[in-house]
Write a protein that holds these residues in place. Structure first.
Motif, PDB file in Angstrom:
ATOM      1  N   PHE A 279       0.448   3.078  -1.518  1.00  0.00           N
ATOM      2  CA  PHE A 279      -0.884   3.660  -1.423  1.00  0.00           C
ATOM      3  C   PHE A 279      -1.043   4.203  -0.009  1.00  0.00           C
ATOM      4  O   PHE A 279      -0.202   3.967   0.859  1.00  0.00           O
ATOM      5  CB  PHE A 279      -1.972   2.626  -1.750  1.00  0.00           C
TER       6      PHE A 279
ATOM      7  N   GLY B  54      -6.542   6.936   0.884  1.00  0.00           N
ATOM      8  CA  GLY B  54      -7.024   6.441  -0.399  1.00  0.00           C
ATOM      9  C   GLY B  54      -7.802   5.148  -0.262  1.00  0.00           C
ATOM     10  O   GLY B  54      -8.867   4.978  -0.880  1.00  0.00           O
TER      11      GLY B  54
ATOM     12  N   TYR C 204      -8.169  -2.618  -4.520  1.00  0.00           N
ATOM     13  CA  TYR C 204      -7.544  -1.308  -4.396  1.00  0.00           C
ATOM     14  C   TYR C 204      -6.029  -1.430  -4.324  1.00  0.00           C
ATOM     15  O   TYR C 204      -5.307  -0.661  -4.984  1.00  0.00           O
ATOM     16  CB  TYR C 204      -8.067  -0.575  -3.153  1.00  0.00           C
TER      17      TYR C 204
ATOM     18  N   LYS D 215      -4.471  -2.264  -7.734  1.00  0.00           N
ATOM     19  CA  LYS D 215      -4.516  -1.147  -8.677  1.00  0.00           C
ATOM     20  C   LYS D 215      -3.582   0.006  -8.308  1.00  0.00           C
ATOM     21  O   LYS D 215      -3.270   0.855  -9.145  1.00  0.00           O
ATOM     22  CB  LYS D 215      -5.952  -0.608  -8.791  1.00  0.00           C
ATOM     23  N   ASN D 216      -3.180   0.045  -7.035  1.00  0.00           N
ATOM     24  CA  ASN D 216      -2.396   1.202  -6.569  1.00  0.00           C
ATOM     25  C   ASN D 216      -1.005   0.824  -6.063  1.00  0.00           C
ATOM     26  O   ASN D 216      -0.373   1.613  -5.365  1.00  0.00           O
ATOM     27  CB  ASN D 216      -3.180   1.921  -5.473  1.00  0.00           C
TER      28      ASN D 216
END
Length: 432
Positions: free
Chosen positions: A352, A356, A427, A430-431
């Motif tokens: 990531f 982001g 985050y 999820k990434n």
């Protein structure tokens, strides 16, 4: 105190707290920094306003005494900002009163590239040459070894800030400066209350500076301070702050030295009024009693503020320890930081990006800030300014691309910090 004044101040105390709101995740802002005021802070400010103490006066002098006492130093001089404090601190070393020791145009001052402009600007503004060194990841401070490697024939001083409240190895740097006959200006604006080897930062340098902007450890709205144990340097700072005048009378005083009309300085006629003799090219960088009254109230809370910053930092660290793709901050060995912020670096090989993650946090009303300039040498203001780079600035470049910080200031509750940490983890999961 008059009855009318007492009634007003009691109303101020009652007014405080009427705007308190419950924290609602995603709606209430989790800011990276901010001032924390209580009822007594409001009362102190309003009382100074009622008394129309609009210039520097009794509260300013009292704050200077108490702040110097906090550090165990002889002198503190209150200024209108931390930036002004930095300007005065460095400019003092250009004073003709230092004779052969003074800094002269073209002399070099070692500083870090990954910092804030106000640590570097005074170097340039005095016709000196900044020598930029790199920092470590994790501590975000430079090292005595990198400073030693940067010393050249014209190097005369070191001016460095403690990064996000995390002390650099200031005892070793002070020793190096003494051995190499360099001045040390300690930018302590982000680190009031931090210690290195049990000793407060801000007490190692020839002079040190602090800031009282709302983001900092105590707040006056605007304001700063120059601290020193050296009475000659302190007197020069005072002169430069107060228009450059040679006179040391307080406002409203006319003849403390009892020879106001007996001096002969420069090529002026003997007996020229000492209140209007100028020994430095100076400024008017004084603060006001309104600011100082608030500062005195805030100063009493400094230990509690420091404890809250440390607790919030620990909570974040424990919650994020082991999260893949993140480089977490670490305290410099032998230090106890009163943290200014919590730095996060997204590893270059993470799945990531910093962009982001920051965008996600901001969408949840979690405020973020870049690690100041990242690498000052890449900014438009400094591209054409005389400077020297010592070694590689690889980490400063990495910080410019991959690092940001979030808040730990005392206004954040345990629930807010938990929401911040949970959001980062969400985050990343999820990434990744």
């Amino acid at each position: 105190m008059s009855d009318a004044k007492a009634r007003i101040l009691e109303e101020v105390r009652a007014y405080h707290g009427t705007d308190e709101r419950e924290f609602v995740p995603g709606q209430t802002g989790v800011w990276p920094s901010g001032a924390v005021f209580d009822a007594e802070d409001r009362v102190a400010l309003v009382e100074a306003a009622l008394d129309m103490r609009i210039a520097a006066g009794v509260s300013s002098r009292r704050f200077e005494r108490e702040f110097a006492r906090f550090f165990g130093l002889r002198k503190a001089h209150l200024t209108n900002s931390g930036s002004s404090a930095n300007l005065l601190a460095l400019s003092a070393f250009t004073s003709p009163q230092l004779e052969d020791r003074r800094l002269r145009p073209g002399d070099e001052v070692i500083t870090v590239a990954a910092g804030f402009p106000t640590t570097v600007n005074p170097i340039i503004q005095n016709g000196l040459v900044p020598v930029f060194v790199d920092v470590e990841l994790g501590t975000y401070n430079t090292t005595p070894e990198l400073i030693a490697e940067a010393i050249g024939p014209r190097t005369r001083a070191v001016m460095i800030a403690h990064a996000l409240g995390n002390p650099f190895a200031v005892e070793e740097v002070a020793r190096l400066a003494e051995e190499r006959e360099l001045f040390l200006i300690e930018d302590n604006c982000d680190a009031v209350g931090s210690t290195y080897r049990g000793r407060l930062t801000g007490t190692f340098g020839d002079v040190a500076t602090t800031s009282f902007y709302p983001a900092h450890h105590i707040a006056m709205g605007e304001g700063g301070c120059v601290l020193s144990d050296d009475l000659v340097l302190a007197r020069i700072v005072e002169s430069m702050r107060d228009w450059g005048r040679d006179c040391w009378c307080e406002p409203g005083e006319d003849n403390r030295c009892f020879k106001r009309f007996e001096y002969q300085m420069g090529t002026l006629p003997k007996g020229y009024d000492h209140k209007y003799i100028f020994s430095h090219v100076g400024y008017n960088l004084k603060s006001t009693d309104l600011q100082a009254a608030l500062g005195l109230s805030q100063l009493r809370k400094l230990p509690d503020f420091g404890a809250a910053r440390r607790a919030n930092w620990r909570q974040l660290y424990e919650a994020l320890d082991g999260v893949p793709g993140l480089i977490l901050p670490r305290a410099t060995e032998d230090s106890d930081p009163s943290w200014f912020g919590f730095a996060l670096t997204v590893a270059p090989d993470a799945r990531f990006t910093r962009e982001g993650l920051v965008s996600f946090l901001e969408s949840r009303r979690i405020g973020t800030r870049r690690f100041f300039a990242g690498n000052l040498t890449r900014h438009p203001a400094y591209l054409d300014s005389p400077h020297r780079i010592s070694g590689s600035l690889a980490n400063s470049d990495l910080i410019a691309e991959h690092t940001f910080w979030v808040g730990v200031y005392p206004g954040l509750t345990e629930r807010m910090v938990g929401y911040l940490a949970e959001s980062v983890r969400d985050y990343v999961v999820k990434n990744s």
